[in-house]
Design a protein around this motif. Structure first.
Motif, PDB file in Angstrom:
ATOM      1  N   PRO A  13     -27.479  28.935 -11.850  1.00  0.00           N
ATOM      2  CA  PRO A  13     -26.045  28.725 -11.563  1.00  0.00           C
ATOM      3  C   PRO A  13     -25.231  29.206 -12.759  1.00  0.00           C
ATOM      4  CG  PRO A  13     -27.325  26.742 -11.088  1.00  0.00           C
ATOM      5  CD  PRO A  13     -28.251  27.681 -11.793  1.00  0.00           C
ATOM      6  N   TRP A  14     -24.121  29.850 -12.505  1.00  0.00           N
ATOM      7  CA  TRP A  14     -23.399  30.499 -13.614  1.00  0.00           C
ATOM      8  C   TRP A  14     -22.947  29.502 -14.664  1.00  0.00           C
ATOM      9  CZ3 TRP A  14     -18.448  29.346 -15.082  1.00  0.00           C
ATOM     10  CH2 TRP A  14     -17.659  28.637 -14.170  1.00  0.00           C
ATOM     11  N   GLU A  15     -22.719  28.253 -14.260  1.00  0.00           N
ATOM     12  CA  GLU A  15     -22.252  27.258 -15.222  1.00  0.00           C
ATOM     13  C   GLU A  15     -23.397  26.390 -15.730  1.00  0.00           C
ATOM     14  OE1 GLU A  15     -21.503  25.280 -11.181  1.00  0.00           O
ATOM     15  OE2 GLU A  15     -22.158  27.173 -12.012  1.00  0.00           O
ATOM     16  N   CYS A  16     -24.623  26.841 -15.544  1.00  0.00           N
ATOM     17  CA  CYS A  16     -25.803  26.074 -15.972  1.00  0.00           C
ATOM     18  C   CYS A  16     -25.690  25.707 -17.451  1.00  0.00           C
ATOM     19  CB  CYS A  16     -27.057  26.904 -15.739  1.00  0.00           C
ATOM     20  SG  CYS A  16     -28.581  26.093 -16.255  1.00  0.00           S
ATOM     21  N   ILE A  17     -26.017  24.465 -17.761  1.00  0.00           N
ATOM     22  CA  ILE A  17     -25.883  23.988 -19.131  1.00  0.00           C
ATOM     23  C   ILE A  17     -27.252  23.769 -19.763  1.00  0.00           C
ATOM     24  CG2 ILE A  17     -23.634  22.928 -18.733  1.00  0.00           C
ATOM     25  CD1 ILE A  17     -25.037  20.243 -18.511  1.00  0.00           C
ATOM     26  N   GLU A  18     -27.233  23.668 -21.068  1.00  0.00           N
ATOM     27  CA  GLU A  18     -28.446  23.551 -21.859  1.00  0.00           C
ATOM     28  C   GLU A  18     -29.310  22.371 -21.423  1.00  0.00           C
ATOM     29  OE1 GLU A  18     -28.711  24.434 -26.433  1.00  0.00           O
ATOM     30  OE2 GLU A  18     -27.871  22.445 -26.090  1.00  0.00           O
ATOM     31  N   GLU A  19     -28.666  21.239 -21.120  1.00  0.00           N
ATOM     32  CA  GLU A  19     -29.419  20.047 -20.729  1.00  0.00           C
ATOM     33  C   GLU A  19     -30.253  20.304 -19.471  1.00  0.00           C
ATOM     34  OE1 GLU A  19     -26.066  19.124 -23.230  1.00  0.00           O
ATOM     35  OE2 GLU A  19     -25.972  19.866 -21.175  1.00  0.00           O
ATOM     36  N   GLU A  20     -29.722  21.105 -18.546  1.00  0.00           N
ATOM     37  CA  GLU A  20     -30.451  21.393 -17.315  1.00  0.00           C
ATOM     38  C   GLU A  20     -31.662  22.281 -17.572  1.00  0.00           C
ATOM     39  OE1 GLU A  20     -27.206  21.372 -13.775  1.00  0.00           O
ATOM     40  OE2 GLU A  20     -26.762  22.741 -15.420  1.00  0.00           O
ATOM     41  N   LEU A  21     -31.522  23.215 -18.501  1.00  0.00           N
ATOM     42  CA  LEU A  21     -32.668  24.053 -18.859  1.00  0.00           C
ATOM     43  C   LEU A  21     -33.775  23.216 -19.477  1.00  0.00           C
ATOM     44  CD1 LEU A  21     -31.014  27.208 -20.486  1.00  0.00           C
ATOM     45  CD2 LEU A  21     -31.977  26.995 -18.198  1.00  0.00           C
ATOM     46  N   ILE A  22     -33.387  22.335 -20.383  1.00  0.00           N
ATOM     47  CA  ILE A  22     -34.381  21.491 -21.049  1.00  0.00           C
ATOM     48  C   ILE A  22     -35.064  20.584 -20.035  1.00  0.00           C
ATOM     49  CG2 ILE A  22     -34.666  19.647 -22.757  1.00  0.00           C
ATOM     50  CD1 ILE A  22     -32.390  20.958 -24.349  1.00  0.00           C
ATOM     51  N   GLU A  23     -34.293  20.052 -19.091  1.00  0.00           N
ATOM     52  CA  GLU A  23     -34.845  19.176 -18.055  1.00  0.00           C
ATOM     53  C   GLU A  23     -35.894  19.908 -17.226  1.00  0.00           C
ATOM     54  OE1 GLU A  23     -34.814  15.295 -16.443  1.00  0.00           O
ATOM     55  OE2 GLU A  23     -33.630  16.076 -18.093  1.00  0.00           O
ATOM     56  N   LEU A  24     -35.631  21.184 -16.922  1.00  0.00           N
ATOM     57  CA  LEU A  24     -36.560  21.989 -16.124  1.00  0.00           C
ATOM     58  C   LEU A  24     -37.846  22.297 -16.884  1.00  0.00           C
ATOM     59  CD1 LEU A  24     -37.147  23.800 -13.596  1.00  0.00           C
ATOM     60  CD2 LEU A  24     -35.994  25.654 -14.832  1.00  0.00           C
ATOM     61  N   CYS A  25     -37.711  22.569 -18.181  1.00  0.00           N
ATOM     62  CA  CYS A  25     -38.838  23.096 -18.950  1.00  0.00           C
ATOM     63  C   CYS A  25     -39.650  22.058 -19.719  1.00  0.00           C
ATOM     64  CB  CYS A  25     -38.344  24.164 -19.937  1.00  0.00           C
ATOM     65  SG  CYS A  25     -37.508  25.565 -19.160  1.00  0.00           S
ATOM     66  N   LYS A  26     -39.048  20.910 -20.038  1.00  0.00           N
ATOM     67  CA  LYS A  26     -39.715  19.980 -20.953  1.00  0.00           C
ATOM     68  C   LYS A  26     -41.015  19.373 -20.423  1.00  0.00           C
ATOM     69  CE  LYS A  26     -37.057  15.777 -19.887  1.00  0.00           C
ATOM     70  NZ  LYS A  26     -36.091  14.813 -20.441  1.00  0.00           N
ATOM     71  N   SER A  84     -46.206  26.098  -4.475  1.00  0.00           N
ATOM     72  CA  SER A  84     -45.493  26.455  -3.242  1.00  0.00           C
ATOM     73  C   SER A  84     -43.997  26.192  -3.379  1.00  0.00           C
ATOM     74  CB  SER A  84     -46.050  25.650  -2.061  1.00  0.00           C
ATOM     75  OG  SER A  84     -45.907  24.258  -2.301  1.00  0.00           O
ATOM     76  N   GLU A  85     -43.624  25.369  -4.357  1.00  0.00           N
ATOM     77  CA  GLU A  85     -42.220  25.080  -4.610  1.00  0.00           C
ATOM     78  C   GLU A  85     -41.738  25.888  -5.816  1.00  0.00           C
ATOM     79  OE1 GLU A  85     -40.163  23.182  -2.830  1.00  0.00           O
ATOM     80  OE2 GLU A  85     -41.784  22.791  -1.398  1.00  0.00           O
ATOM     81  N   PRO A  86     -40.686  26.681  -5.655  1.00  0.00           N
ATOM     82  CA  PRO A  86     -40.201  27.483  -6.791  1.00  0.00           C
ATOM     83  C   PRO A  86     -39.463  26.613  -7.812  1.00  0.00           C
ATOM     84  CG  PRO A  86     -38.724  27.727  -4.921  1.00  0.00           C
ATOM     85  CD  PRO A  86     -39.871  26.900  -4.439  1.00  0.00           C
ATOM     86  N   ALA A  87     -39.316  27.138  -9.012  1.00  0.00           N
ATOM     87  CA  ALA A  87     -38.473  26.479 -10.011  1.00  0.00           C
ATOM     88  C   ALA A  87     -37.039  26.510  -9.498  1.00  0.00           C
ATOM     89  CB  ALA A  87     -38.590  27.196 -11.353  1.00  0.00           C
ATOM     90  N   GLN A  88     -36.333  25.389  -9.639  1.00  0.00           N
ATOM     91  CA  GLN A  88     -34.969  25.317  -9.117  1.00  0.00           C
ATOM     92  C   GLN A  88     -34.050  24.583 -10.081  1.00  0.00           C
ATOM     93  OE1 GLN A  88     -35.169  23.512  -5.198  1.00  0.00           O
ATOM     94  NE2 GLN A  88     -35.199  25.523  -4.230  1.00  0.00           N
ATOM     95  N   VAL A  89     -32.798  25.015 -10.123  1.00  0.00           N
ATOM     96  CA  VAL A  89     -31.733  24.308 -10.808  1.00  0.00           C
ATOM     97  C   VAL A  89     -30.560  24.227  -9.843  1.00  0.00           C
ATOM     98  CG1 VAL A  89     -30.062  24.347 -12.701  1.00  0.00           C
ATOM     99  CG2 VAL A  89     -32.427  25.027 -13.129  1.00  0.00           C
ATOM    100  N   ARG A  90     -30.141  23.017  -9.518  1.00  0.00           N
ATOM    101  CA  ARG A  90     -29.063  22.778  -8.554  1.00  0.00           C
ATOM    102  C   ARG A  90     -29.326  23.451  -7.219  1.00  0.00           C
ATOM    103  NH1 ARG A  90     -23.436  23.400 -11.958  1.00  0.00           N
ATOM    104  NH2 ARG A  90     -24.223  22.636 -13.945  1.00  0.00           N
ATOM    105  N   GLY A  91     -30.589  23.453  -6.812  1.00  0.00           N
ATOM    106  CA  GLY A  91     -30.945  24.009  -5.517  1.00  0.00           C
ATOM    107  C   GLY A  91     -31.117  25.518  -5.495  1.00  0.00           C
ATOM    108  N   LYS A  92     -30.870  26.187  -6.613  1.00  0.00           N
ATOM    109  CA  LYS A  92     -31.047  27.639  -6.664  1.00  0.00           C
ATOM    110  C   LYS A  92     -32.425  27.974  -7.221  1.00  0.00           C
ATOM    111  CE  LYS A  92     -28.006  30.651  -7.563  1.00  0.00           C
ATOM    112  NZ  LYS A  92     -27.041  31.554  -8.205  1.00  0.00           N
TER     113      LYS A  92
END
Length: 315
Positions: free
Chosen positions: A25-38, A78-86
């Protein structure tokens, strides 16, 4: 393959502890990246909002095997990596470290990310948060939410200098004891900078506030004081006393505006918020006073009365 025909991974690249993430998402923030990867390892650096559309990012793991673990997991899932449904497309970066960037949360900005440790949701109200942080300057907006890290709040100031003053004074400190419920023994604040610059607040509620926009709609289901009516001893509906009045507007022959309602209800005390909305084909309004006693006087005086001849009634 994704529905757009893009592979989620490119297998020809040499593994790196830095991963390149696309289609964020264009407004993706740092906290969301860390949440996905940690879940895959320790994140030592990030670089957000890169690319022409600001929808790409780089994430650097502490160890190469951690990055490989994340790529391998999503390559076989089978489930892709997602942030805010994208769906997020992941590949190894051709760089092996992120340079010229500070650690996550250390880049000064006008929005603070506050983690409130030692409390449950509901222990610290948004009004208490506002009171504590307003000591350092005008708070523009607040949004609260729950994450794996616990109860958190994003707090927006007008500039980075004000936010920095608040962080320097309150980081690793506690909210004053007299502002907390009796059962809370300690309330530790852990504060970093957010990549946000302007929070998107859609409703005034007990979870989010925009102090710059008094006419922002109030979420009817979330405003303080709106509760389901209890039943009295006779089994009939018993009205719960509240500092918020629900006015049903009937026989409308004139346009209903916030200003008109504010003029009427202000005769009984300070009106903090007004929200007008449609429900079941009827126009209704929520009017919030500072306390229950003022609301009770206003209700007693106005219930069933017309605002002006041929106008409309407040039930």
């Amino acid at each position: 393959m994704s529905t757009s025909g893009q592979p989620q991974f490119r297998y020809t690249q040499t593994p790196s502890k830095v991963l390149h993430l696309r289609n964020l998402p264009w407004e993706c923030i740092e906290e969301e990246l860390i949440e996905l990867c940690k879940p895959f390892g320790k994140i030592v650096n990030t670089k957000c909002n890169v690319g022409a559309n600001r929808n790409q990012a780089f994430v650097e793991f502490a160890d190469l095997n951690q990055a490989i673990s994340m790529v391998s997991y999503y390559a076989s899932s089978s489930e892709p990596a997602q942030v805010r449904g994208k769906t997020v497309y992941i590949q190894y970066s051709n760089r092996h470290e992120i340079v010229n960037n500070k650690s996550p949360g250390d880049v000064p900005g006008n929005v603070l990310l506050v983690t409130i440790e030692g409390v449950e949701v509901g222990d610290v109200s948004i009004d208490v948060i506002h009171l504590v942080f307003s000591a350092f300057g005008f708070v523009h907006k607040i949004a609260t939410f729950e994450k794996a890290a616990g109860f958190q709040a994003l707090i927006q100031f007008s500039d980075a200098e004000t936010a920095s003053a608040a962080r320097n004074a309150l980081n690793e400190r506690s909210i004053p004891r007299y502002l907390l419920p009796e059962h809370v023994n300690s309330c530790h604040l852990r504060i970093s900078y957010s990549a946000h610059t302007d929070l998107n607040i859609k409703f005034q509620s007990h979870r989010s506030r925009d102090y710059t926009n008094p006419y922002l709609p109030v979420n009817p289901t979330a405003i303080e004081g709106v509760v389901q009516p209890a039943l009295g001893p006779d089994g009939k509906r018993k009205e719960a006393e509240s500092n918020v009045l629900l006015a049903s507007i009937e026989n409308m022959q004139y346009a209903v505006t916030v200003d008109v309602l504010h003029t009427v209800f202000s005769a009984f005390g300070t009106v903090q918020k007004i929200a007008i909305f449609e429900k079941n084909g009827q126009t209704q309004a929520l009017v919030q006073y500072p306390d229950v006693s003022i609301a009770a006087v206003a209700r007693e005086a106005l219930e069933g009365h017309c605002i002006y001849d041929g106008g409309y009634c407040l039930q």
